[in-house]
Every structure is written in C-alpha cells, then in structure tokens.
Design a protein around this motif. Structure first.
Motif, PDB file in Angstrom:
ATOM      1  N   LEU A  54      -1.554 -11.702   5.682  1.00 19.21           N
ATOM      2  CA  LEU A  54      -0.492 -10.225   5.699  1.00 19.21           C
ATOM      3  C   LEU A  54       0.220  -9.889   6.777  1.00 19.21           C
ATOM      4  N   LEU A  55      -0.181 -10.104   8.041  1.00 23.57           N
ATOM      5  CA  LEU A  55       0.340 -10.265   8.941  1.00 23.57           C
ATOM      6  C   LEU A  55       1.864 -11.520   9.163  1.00 23.57           C
ATOM      7  N   ALA A  56       1.417 -12.707   9.003  1.00 26.15           N
ATOM      8  CA  ALA A  56       1.866 -13.168   8.683  1.00 26.15           C
ATOM      9  C   ALA A  56       3.028 -13.119   8.189  1.00 26.15           C
ATOM     10  N   GLU A  57       2.732 -13.002   6.829  1.00 27.18           N
ATOM     11  CA  GLU A  57       3.955 -12.720   5.492  1.00 27.18           C
ATOM     12  C   GLU A  57       4.789 -11.536   6.225  1.00 27.18           C
ATOM     13  N   THR A  58       4.384 -10.219   6.754  1.00 23.60           N
ATOM     14  CA  THR A  58       4.943  -9.101   7.248  1.00 23.60           C
ATOM     15  C   THR A  58       6.263  -9.904   8.659  1.00 23.60           C
ATOM     16  N   PHE A  59       6.184 -10.387   9.079  1.00 22.10           N
ATOM     17  CA  PHE A  59       6.297 -10.993  10.301  1.00 22.10           C
ATOM     18  C   PHE A  59       7.685 -12.093   9.302  1.00 22.10           C
ATOM     19  N   ILE A  60       7.046 -12.989   8.877  1.00 22.50           N
ATOM     20  CA  ILE A  60       8.056 -14.257   7.853  1.00 22.50           C
ATOM     21  C   ILE A  60       9.194 -13.452   7.149  1.00 22.50           C
ATOM     22  N   LYS A  61       8.795 -12.335   5.720  1.00 24.64           N
ATOM     23  CA  LYS A  61       9.812 -11.772   5.195  1.00 24.64           C
ATOM     24  C   LYS A  61      10.855 -10.979   5.839  1.00 24.64           C
ATOM     25  N   LYS A  62      11.939 -11.163   5.525  1.00 29.12           N
ATOM     26  CA  LYS A  62      13.271 -10.390   5.864  1.00 29.12           C
ATOM     27  C   LYS A  62      13.751  -9.199   5.688  1.00 29.12           C
ATOM     28  N   GLU A  63      13.354  -8.985   4.735  1.00 32.56           N
ATOM     29  CA  GLU A  63      14.095  -7.587   3.748  1.00 32.56           C
ATOM     30  C   GLU A  63      12.986  -6.497   3.654  1.00 32.56           C
ATOM     31  N   GLU A  64      13.414  -5.971   3.904  1.00 30.09           N
ATOM     32  CA  GLU A  64      12.702  -4.664   3.716  1.00 30.09           C
ATOM     33  C   GLU A  64      13.129  -3.718   2.248  1.00 30.09           C
ATOM     34  N   ARG A  65      11.926  -3.822   2.312  1.00 29.08           N
ATOM     35  CA  ARG A  65      12.060  -2.904   0.811  1.00 29.08           C
ATOM     36  C   ARG A  65      11.732  -1.725   0.631  1.00 29.08           C
ATOM     37  N   GLU A  66      13.013  -1.136  -0.060  1.00 33.95           N
ATOM     38  CA  GLU A  66      12.563   0.799   0.122  1.00 33.95           C
ATOM     39  C   GLU A  66      10.929   1.132  -0.640  1.00 33.95           C
ATOM     40  N   GLU A  67       9.970   1.954  -0.471  1.00 35.90           N
ATOM     41  CA  GLU A  67       9.490   1.854  -1.189  1.00 35.90           C
ATOM     42  C   GLU A  67       9.026   3.057  -1.855  1.00 35.90           C
ATOM     43  N   PRO A  68       8.880   3.878  -2.765  1.00 39.89           N
ATOM     44  CA  PRO A  68       8.901   5.010  -3.731  1.00 39.89           C
ATOM     45  C   PRO A  68       8.335   5.356  -2.815  1.00 39.89           C
ATOM     46  N   PRO A  69       8.179   6.756  -2.394  1.00 36.28           N
ATOM     47  CA  PRO A  69       7.686   7.446  -1.081  1.00 36.28           C
ATOM     48  C   PRO A  69       5.846   8.030  -2.299  1.00 36.28           C
ATOM     49  N   ILE A  70       4.650   8.244  -1.444  1.00 39.13           N
ATOM     50  CA  ILE A  70       4.023   8.315  -2.085  1.00 39.13           C
ATOM     51  C   ILE A  70       3.705   9.831  -2.129  1.00 39.13           C
ATOM     52  N   VAL A  71       3.163   9.805  -3.165  1.00 43.93           N
ATOM     53  CA  VAL A  71       2.728  11.469  -3.615  1.00 43.93           C
ATOM     54  C   VAL A  71       1.324  11.928  -3.360  1.00 43.93           C
ATOM     55  N   TYR A  72       1.114  12.518  -2.139  1.00 45.88           N
ATOM     56  CA  TYR A  72      -0.844  12.611  -1.880  1.00 45.88           C
ATOM     57  C   TYR A  72      -1.286  13.580  -2.665  1.00 45.88           C
ATOM     58  N   THR A  73      -0.146  14.559  -4.028  1.00 49.73           N
ATOM     59  CA  THR A  73      -0.471  15.654  -4.853  1.00 49.73           C
ATOM     60  C   THR A  73      -0.832  14.720  -6.126  1.00 49.73           C
ATOM     61  N   SER A  74      -1.157  13.793  -6.415  1.00 51.18           N
ATOM     62  CA  SER A  74      -0.593  13.232  -7.588  1.00 51.18           C
ATOM     63  C   SER A  74      -1.917  12.955  -8.554  1.00 51.18           C
ATOM     64  N   GLN A  75      -2.108  12.809  -9.568  1.00 49.50           N
ATOM     65  CA  GLN A  75      -3.438  12.228 -10.517  1.00 49.50           C
ATOM     66  C   GLN A  75      -3.565  11.049  -9.826  1.00 49.50           C
ATOM     67  N   GLY A  76      -2.689  10.338  -9.859  1.00 50.79           N
ATOM     68  CA  GLY A  76      -3.653   8.817  -9.334  1.00 50.79           C
ATOM     69  C   GLY A  76      -4.533   8.924  -7.798  1.00 50.79           C
ATOM     70  N   ILE A  77      -3.618   9.641  -7.175  1.00 52.59           N
ATOM     71  CA  ILE A  77      -4.243   9.691  -5.849  1.00 52.59           C
ATOM     72  C   ILE A  77      -5.328  10.636  -5.742  1.00 52.59           C
ATOM     73  N   LYS A  78      -5.417  11.705  -6.216  1.00 51.51           N
ATOM     74  CA  LYS A  78      -6.141  12.182  -6.746  1.00 51.51           C
ATOM     75  C   LYS A  78      -7.384  11.834  -6.647  1.00 51.51           C
ATOM     76  N   ARG A  79      -7.650  11.022  -8.193  1.00 46.29           N
ATOM     77  CA  ARG A  79      -8.834  10.141  -8.799  1.00 46.29           C
ATOM     78  C   ARG A  79      -9.256   8.976  -7.206  1.00 46.29           C
ATOM     79  N   VAL A  80      -8.328   8.658  -6.308  1.00 47.13           N
ATOM     80  CA  VAL A  80      -9.163   8.385  -5.423  1.00 47.13           C
ATOM     81  C   VAL A  80      -9.697   9.411  -4.539  1.00 47.13           C
TER      82      VAL A  80
END
Length: 151
Positions: A54-80
């Motif tokens: 994971l660490l090697a892949e993090t520094f090898i990849k040049k592109e920075e994908r825009e991740e969708p924001p995490i909604v901490y009150t969503s149903q999936g997160i509540k299940r977690v």
C-alpha cells in the motif's frame, strides 16, 4: 488520500510489530506442528507485506483521484458503527457467557444488521455457525473453548 494511506501503513506496521513482540515467547513449533506463536506471526508478516505494498503504491501512483466525501451519518456507516459495537459485545460476552452462548447471539445479530430479516435464517445461522465452530475446534482439534462463568 495519500496521507491516509501513509497513516494506515504506519499504523499497520505498529500493529504487526506489536504482534511480533507479544508473541515472542510463544512456542513456534510444538511436537512438530505449528505452535501458538506460529499463526499470529504469519498474520503479522502478511500485514507487513500488504501495508508495504500500500505504501509503495501510494508513492508510485502520480494521479490523485478525487474521492467522494464520506458521509458519517449514512446508513452504511451506521452499520459499521453497529457492527463494531457487536464485536465489542462479543468479546465481552466471551469472558462471561463463553463462546457457545456468545456466538449463538452474535451471528444472528450480525446477520440482522446486514439485512437478513427472516427469523428461520437468523436462527439457523446462529446455531449452524456455532455448531460448526464447536465441532471443528472443540471436537476435531481438541481446543478448549471459552466457557461461561457459571459452568
């Protein structure tokens, strides 16, 4: 995202180091078979390898994908959150109720949290998984399972 990957990698290295440290006195082999220190160290080695990748892949990849924001009150997160609480209760239950009672309660609770509503499947899952654990470990491998405090 990169800072989270680096943070998780470092955290996993610390966890793996802790596993190696706390199992240093466990026997690696016992009577020619893997001892109680063998498998935790195999798992710790796997954690080290995966976090290094994971660490090697993090520094090898040049592109920075825009991740969708995490909604901490969503149903999936509540299940977690609920599942995390159930795991904590299961760990506490092991100390006082033993494995059999804790597992019979834990498995259907997890199934229900993940969306199973049919009572027959909840009961069958709890009893079936617990029976399988008991047969494999207590009967087949002669492992002493945690018992309830009143037994």
């Amino acid at each position: 995202m990169k800072k989270y990957n680096v943070g998780i990698s470092v955290l996993m290295w610390i966890l793996a180091g802790g596993i190696f440290y706390f199992t240093k006195d466990f026997p690696k082999y016992y009577a020619g078979a893997p001892g109680s220190g063998f498998w935790p160290r195999v798992i710790a080695a796997g954690i080290l390898i995966v976090s290094a990748v994971l660490l090697a892949e993090t520094f090898i990849k040049k592109e920075e994908r825009e991740e969708p924001p995490i909604v901490y009150t969503s149903q999936g997160i509540k299940r977690v959150y609920i599942l995390f609480g159930l795991i904590l209760l299961f760990g506490i239950g092991l100390q006082y109720l033993g494995l059999v009672i804790s597992a019979v309660l834990f498995v259907p609770a997890v199934m229900f949290t993940l969306g199973e509503k049919r009572v027959i499947w909840l009961a069958a899952g709890g009893i079936g998984v617990t029976a399988a654990i008991y047969v494999i470990f207590a009967v087949g491998l002669n492992v002493v399972l945690p018992k309830a405090f009143f037994m």
